[in-house]
Structures are given as structure tokens and as C-alpha cells.
Design an enzyme around this catalytic site. Sequence first.
Site, PDB file in Angstrom:
ATOM      1  N   GLY A   1      32.351  44.638  56.662  1.00  0.00           N
ATOM      2  CA  GLY A   1      32.739  43.271  56.998  1.00  0.00           C
ATOM      3  C   GLY A   1      33.699  42.689  55.968  1.00  0.00           C
ATOM      4  N   ASP A   2      33.445  42.995  54.694  1.00  0.00           N
ATOM      5  CA  ASP A   2      34.335  42.535  53.623  1.00  0.00           C
ATOM      6  C   ASP A   2      35.701  43.196  53.751  1.00  0.00           C
ATOM      7  OD1 ASP A   2      32.038  41.237  52.642  1.00  0.00           O
ATOM      8  OD2 ASP A   2      31.496  42.995  51.445  1.00  0.00           O
TER       9      ASP A   2
END
Length: 312
Positions: free
Chosen positions: A252-253
Site C-alpha cells: 500500500g505504501d
Amino acid sequence: MIVTVTLNPAVDIAYKVDHFKIGHGHRVEPGRKTAGGKGLNVSRVLKKLGENPVCTGFLGGNNGKWIMDQLGQEELEHTFIEIKGETRTCLAFLDEELGTQTELMEKGPVVSEEEQEEFEEVLKQLMSEAGMIIASGSLASGIPASYYREIGEWARAVHIPILLDTSGEALEKGIEGKPFLIKPNKDELCNYMNQPDLTLDEMIAAAKKICGQGVQYVLVSLGKEGAILVGNDHFLKAEIPTVQVVNPVGSGDSMLAGMAYALQKKYSLEECLKWACACGTANAMEQGTGTIQPHIVQELIRKTKITQEEKG
């Protein structure tokens, strides 16, 4: 220049444990130790893409010094506020045979009002040179839930877009700061809407509701199902290729880093979503967290399909 904000970083230690059982002792090899925090993962990926982000937030104690040393080794520029408290430690137990991951995450140190005021001065100084702010992760103890809203207001006052990736009350309050983009995953969006599950149409409706509050775009990561990017007059859906997943932590990052990189380059929304998905997928193919191979990203961009389901 892109500035990444990590208000509650951590020393992350991951252990491989076969047949992990609660209530049992396990002998393990030395754990893999990394400088953790969502914003730091974003910074690593941006660095791999050729950007030179500046990391900021709060660090304290021996753990904080260790993280600073690691950032120096990775040649990541940083301007952290040194606090009296000890930066937290988070443990992850990975059972590859069962395909499970169990995590123990400390809440983090108490950050005083004086330390928060010092951070405000540093961040506002960085904003004089920044083209974009990325604020990610949880809030350390002592930091009010409204803090991301305040950061959003500071950024908006000087016309700098802010990308926000957090959850729970911090997300609810952060939306009030009208960030340019937020990046919840499906579970986080469900929690925001107080629903156990959401269909695709319901996710789109929820995202449009958020856009109605002043957020320009909502990027929802859907794991192996890809992602959707929703704006007031846009709805794009990304289908990603099937890959061998090694470690999805940090995907997600990495997705947010890819989106930020493409936005900074002023690519089209379709290309921005491709970059976001390609970076998220590339991270899942690596053992490390917040790690990509640029040539793999390029290959995945070519294999990612974008459909424009709706406009207007």
C-alpha cells in the site's frame, strides 16, 4: 521535492516461525530488522524511482538513533524531531507454511505539545520548498486525532497537495483537512463507512461522498483485485497481472509512492493509476518492505489494464 511525514515510526522486526501457535515457545533465527513506518516505506520507493524525498516526523531514544543510522545508510535525507520518548518496536511473526502473519505493534511514545510545536515549525519550513506532502501511518501517543487535519490545513494554505494514508479516527479527522488524495484499502474504507463489507458500487459511492467533502481523489487498494481511483467526475478501475507474491507488507505504501511519483511528473490519471498499481505489485514480489525493482515496475505498467467505468 516530496516530503514524507511519519509521525509514529518503528523498528520493525520480522521472525520466520513455522507452525506458529499461541501459548507455545518457538526457537527462531535472528529476525529481519528494518527502519519501519509507512512514510519511510514510501520514501524508499520514491528513492528507487529516482526522487530525493525528505523524511520528517518524530524519533527518540536508541531506537530513534538506529533508524536515523539506517536512513543515512540508505541515503534518505531526513529532518526528524528528536523526542524524549523511545521510538516504538513492532514485531511480526511470519509462518510461511500456513501463510499467516501475526503482528504485535506498540502504540508509540508520548509526544509532548512542545515537540509537536517544533515539528510544526520544521514542516512549515520544508513546505517552502516542497511540491507535495505525503502523510502516512498512525499517530503517536499525545498527538491529537485532528493532527492530520491540521497538517492538511497548513499545506492547503500554501497551495501544496497532500496525500494522506491513515485509518480510523485519524482518517476521519484528516479528511476534514481536505487532502488532495487519500488512499484507504477496502477494509479501511469499510470501517470509515461503519460497514462490514462494501460492493464495488458501494465503494464508489463512499469515495464520491468523501470527494464531496473537499478531497480531490480517493485511491482504494484492493489487493490482487487491483485498485479504483475515484474523483468527483472520474472513476477508473485497474486490473493487475497475477504475480508470485513473496511479501505483501508495504504494498500500500509502494502504491502511494507510485501515485505520488506519477502525479509529480504530471502524467494522466490513467498513467498515475498504472504507476500506483505497478509499484504496489512490484513490492509484493520482493522479500523486503518498501522495495521495488524499477525494471519490474515498467513491465507491470505495460501489463496493468485501466478501464474508465464512469465519467460525469
